[in-house]
Design an enzyme around this catalytic site. Structure first.
Site, PDB file in Angstrom:
ATOM      1  N   PHE A  20      73.376 -50.968  16.356  1.00  0.00           N
ATOM      2  CA  PHE A  20      72.654 -52.199  16.038  1.00  0.00           C
ATOM      3  C   PHE A  20      73.298 -52.884  14.823  1.00  0.00           C
ATOM      4  CE2 PHE A  20      69.186 -54.359  13.674  1.00  0.00           C
ATOM      5  CZ  PHE A  20      69.009 -55.406  14.574  1.00  0.00           C
ATOM      6  N   GLN A  21      73.532 -54.156  14.941  1.00  0.00           N
ATOM      7  CA  GLN A  21      74.187 -54.956  13.905  1.00  0.00           C
ATOM      8  C   GLN A  21      75.518 -54.372  13.464  1.00  0.00           C
ATOM      9  OE1 GLN A  21      71.286 -55.995  10.791  1.00  0.00           O
ATOM     10  NE2 GLN A  21      70.764 -57.823  11.991  1.00  0.00           N
ATOM     11  N   GLU A  78      74.561 -66.736   5.400  1.00  0.00           N
ATOM     12  CA  GLU A  78      75.669 -66.060   4.711  1.00  0.00           C
ATOM     13  C   GLU A  78      76.861 -66.985   4.457  1.00  0.00           C
ATOM     14  OE1 GLU A  78      73.961 -64.838   7.221  1.00  0.00           O
ATOM     15  OE2 GLU A  78      73.320 -62.785   6.762  1.00  0.00           O
ATOM     16  N   MET A 125      85.131 -89.693  10.136  1.00  0.00           N
ATOM     17  CA  MET A 125      86.573 -89.513  10.328  1.00  0.00           C
ATOM     18  C   MET A 125      86.904 -89.368  11.810  1.00  0.00           C
ATOM     19  SD  MET A 125      89.256 -89.677   8.518  1.00  0.00           S
ATOM     20  CE  MET A 125      89.302 -89.093   6.828  1.00  0.00           C
ATOM     21  N   LYS A 176      76.522 -47.650   5.356  1.00  0.00           N
ATOM     22  CA  LYS A 176      75.243 -47.383   4.696  1.00  0.00           C
ATOM     23  C   LYS A 176      75.174 -45.982   4.108  1.00  0.00           C
ATOM     24  CE  LYS A 176      70.325 -48.216   5.370  1.00  0.00           C
ATOM     25  NZ  LYS A 176      69.268 -48.583   6.346  1.00  0.00           N
TER      26      LYS A 176
END
Lengths: 589, 168
Positions: A116-117, A54, A484, A166
């Site tokens: 969940f999630q 993502e 760096m 949802k």
């Protein structure tokens, strides 16, 4: 009253995307967004690009947005989908990039139950977005979606998250079109105060040692703003420098261009800033990479600051004349007033100022020690610049030495051609951003300049690049270090290279091939040109592993804690070398 | 560049929606600004607006930043620095519980009378006083109650409004 046809939440989202002119969404599906993905499947108006993580989706949307001026769109699932997007959102926040990110959420009745999630996405993203929404009622959905796009692109642009439970995606509700949505409170000021603009013209006409200091705000304001900036710089004859974010707004090939300023900016740009009597800051924000030690920053100058965000004004550096407004509008008004007054700059004073600047230029601060045995990273970029300068080319970078060298050695004559993570400094930005740029400009050459450490942070996106046949060219300056970090350890920590060596790097040529692309390698300077030629001639995606000098430092450098006019210069520059890092610089980044 | 720290009372009108208070508080904590007092309540049911009153301290540059940062929040309609925008009235309400008997109990009632505090609850061994006034007045009342058996304090924080006919 006409009865409205009811639509599901998912249909409303897709309809809103179409009405907002969205062509492409970068995303990754999951449980909470399945209804949306089902809707996506049943339409052909909006294209979906499936990323591999993502974080890559947000950077891709940023690349898309920065190269087109449009709003980038992201769709991810709840929980880990949303948390993975947080770095990209913060990146877009810091660099003021318009992005709308849709996150799935568990059903409304489950919110707060550690489902969940589930993650508190609006809570997590509140400080790293310009604004965010949780839509609990399907009848609010269309309004919120249109508001989200409005907020993302208006004023100082930024990321907006819309969290979509949802069940709301499955419920039936009413759609409203964008024309029927007006934001109640958010109305940024775009026109500058005319009195202040008159005063600015007075100050510009009276200046003897002026400099334009420009930034990403010019790019964000649109191509017209870049053109107006060019007009004003030409009318005044003033020197101009820019931040990392603003490169391309003014052509690097113009002789009034001093190069980038700041920590790894040019000697002439930083000294012009230090010694000027008038600083005209256009769409930049006096970031710490620019100012160096604040109490020593350009003490003798009057400062004009044009910015659309009032909170940028007097934040770090007090200014004499603030002008709140959109850069394009303000520059247009300044030019109008300038012309109506038939104003003239102080040519005699300017000649003396330019003579001084040319003495600083004569130090040739970007010189480096050439080699015929190892490839110097600067040389590699010079060759890349030479071979791409006449092409329709876009560059992205990751973060570190290669990024600063790219800013120094690649030259931009147009805006929206340079995509780099400035404010947040996100390693792993370059490859997915290039992917987004290539999606927006399928026929153009898109090159991601990267480093070995940065590239591995989002290397999975090579898979996306293959899937969509995106001919992205990755130009990897491989020094087997976090360059760096190594440089700072050399300069500040007694050359103790703590954990900055990249042991066990993959074979990047084979890696590219395993993802279905082409891998090339150059290890000596005489191989370089042919590798670049082959990269440019190849239609598929290419990863060039350019094995460069491991110990090269990126100079000039304003050490942390030093005033912005005290720079470390390379041995190959003309004149004496000076500046050391004091102990007080240790605590600064 | 030592600058003086000032105390400012800032009133804001915001959309009455979930998370708006978190945005304001997150702004202050995230950027390291001070909150001395903060009050919030709905003030306009029709337009669905709440008013947040913040008392904060900082140098003039910080105060200016705070106002600009507040104005930048999307659901904020209006930010008003009452301290610089002319005269204004500030009030706090406090509920103060004193547990005492004998002479101390009587003394607490006597002082409450001087402060025009009302008794809103009474038991054989305690009083709850209600007092309103400036922060200084409430502080003074609490100080006087400490030796007399002060056991609990609940304060609203500052609410403020400008003097004169103009609205925020």
């Amino acid at each position: 009253m006409i009865a409205q046809t009811q639509m599901t939440g998912s249909e409303i989202v897709l309809k809103a995307l179409v009405d907002q002119g969205v062509e492409v969404v970068f995303g990754y599906p999951g449980g909470a967004v399945l209804p949306l993905y089902d809707q996506m499947f049943q339409q052909n108006s909006v294209r979906h690009v499936l990323v591999r993580q993502e974080g890559g989706a947000v950077h891709a949307a940023e690349g898309y947005a920065r190269s087109t001026g449009k709003t980038g769109v992201v769709l991810v699932t709840s929980g880990p989908g949303a948390t993975n997007a947080v770095t990209g959102l913060t990146d877009a926040m810091m660099d003021s990039i318009p992005v709308v990110c849709f996150t799935g959420q568990v059903a409304t009745h489950m919110i707060g139950n550690d489902a969940f999630q589930e993650a508190d996405t609006v809570g997590i993203t509140r400080p790293c977005t310009k604004h965010n929404y949780l839509v609990k009622d399907v009848n609010d959905l269309a309004r919120v979606l249109h508001e989200a796009f409005y907020v993302a692109r208006s004023g100082r642009p930024g990321p907006v998250v819309v969290d979509l439970p949802k069940d709301v995606m499955l419920e039936l509700g009413n759609y409203v079109s964008p024309a029927n949505v007006r934001h109640a409170s958010y109305k940024p000021q775009v026109k500058g105060d005319l009195k202040a603009i008159e005063k600015a013209v007075d100050m510009i006409a009276a200046a003897k040692k002026p400099v334009f200091y420009t930034g990403g705000g010019v790019i964000n304001s649109g191509p017209a703003a870049s053109q107006l900036l060019r007009d004003l710089v030409r009318l005044t004859g003033f020197p101009i420098t820019s931040t990392l974010m603003g490169l391309g707004a003014f052509p690097a090939s113009n002789e009034q261009w001093l190069g980038m300023l700041g920590m790894h900016g040019t000697y002439e740009a930083n000294l012009a800033m230090a010694n000027c009597d008038l600083m005209v800051c256009v769409g930049a924000r006096f970031d710490d990479r620019i100012t160096g030690r604040l109490d020593a920053f350009s003490q003798g100058s009057k400062k004009i600051h044009i910015d659309i965000d009032p909170s940028s004004i007097n934040k770090n550096v007090p200014v004499d004349l603030p002008i709140v407004g959109d850069v394009g509008h303000v520059l247009e008004d300044i030019i109008k007033v300038w012309k109506s007054r038939v104003a003239r700059p102080d040519v005699k004073a300017l000649d003396a100022w330019w003579a001084q600047i040319n003495r600083w230029r004569a130090r040739e601060c970007l010189n480096y020690k050439a080699s015929d045995k190892t490839i110097k990273p600067q040389y590699a970029l010079q060759r890349l610049q030479e071979k791409t300068k006449d092409k329709d080319v876009y560059f992205t970078t990751d973060v570190g030495q290669h990024q600063m060298w790219a800013a120094q050695f690649l030259h931009f004559d147009k805006p929206n051609r340079w995509m780099t993570s400035g404010g947040l400094g996100t390693m792993g930005y370059g490859l997915p951003a290039a992917m987004g740029v290539q999606v927006a400009h399928p026929e153009s050459l898109v090159v991601a300049v990267s480093g070995d450490a940065s590239l591995l942070m989002n290397i999975q996106e090579l898979s996306t690049i293959t899937q969509y046949r995106l001919p992205v060219k990755t130009f990897l300056l491989n020094n087997q270090y976090m360059g760096m970090v190594r440089q700072w350890q050399e300069l500040l920590h007694g050359s103790r290279y703590s954990e900055s060596y990249m042991d066990s790097l993959p074979d990047f040529v084979k890696l590219a091939e395993s993802f279905g692309g082409v891998g090339l390698r150059a290890t000596t300077p005489d191989e370089l040109d042919s590798v670049i030629d082959e990269m440019l001639a190849t239609e598929k995606s290419v990863l060039c592993d350019i094995v460069v000098d491991s110990d090269e430092n990126c100079l000039p450098m304003v050490p942390s804690g030093a005033p912005h006019y005290e720079m470390i210069l390379g041995d190959e520059t003309n004149g004496e070398v000076k500046a050391e890092i004091g102990d007080d610089g240790l605590a600064l980044v | 560049m030592e600058e003086t720290v000032e105390r400012h009372t800032i009133a804001t009108l915001v959309d009455n929606e979930p998370g708006v208070l978190a945005r304001v508080i997150g702004l202050f904590s995230g950027r390291g600004y001070n909150i001395e007092s903060l009050t919030v309540a709905e003030v306009d049911e029709v337009r669905n607006l709440s008013r947040i009153t913040v008392v904060t301290t900082g140098t003039p540059m910080i105060i200016e930043q705070i106002k600009a940062q507040l104005e930048r929040l999307v659901p904020i309609h209006k930010v008003s620095d009452l301290t610089v925008e002319g005269d204004h009235v500030e009030r706090e309400l406090a509920l103060i519980k004193v547990s005492a008997s004998g002479e101390k109990r009587v003394e607490s009632l006597r002082i409450a009378d001087i402060f025009r505090a009302r008794v809103v609850d009474s038991t054989a061994s305690s009083f709850v006083f209600e007092t309103t006034g400036s922060t200084d007045k409430v502080n003074a009342f609490i100080e006087l109650m400490k030796p007399l058996g002060l056991v609990d304090v609940s304060r609203t924080g500052v609410v403020a409004i400008s003097r004169g006919p103009e609205a925020i």
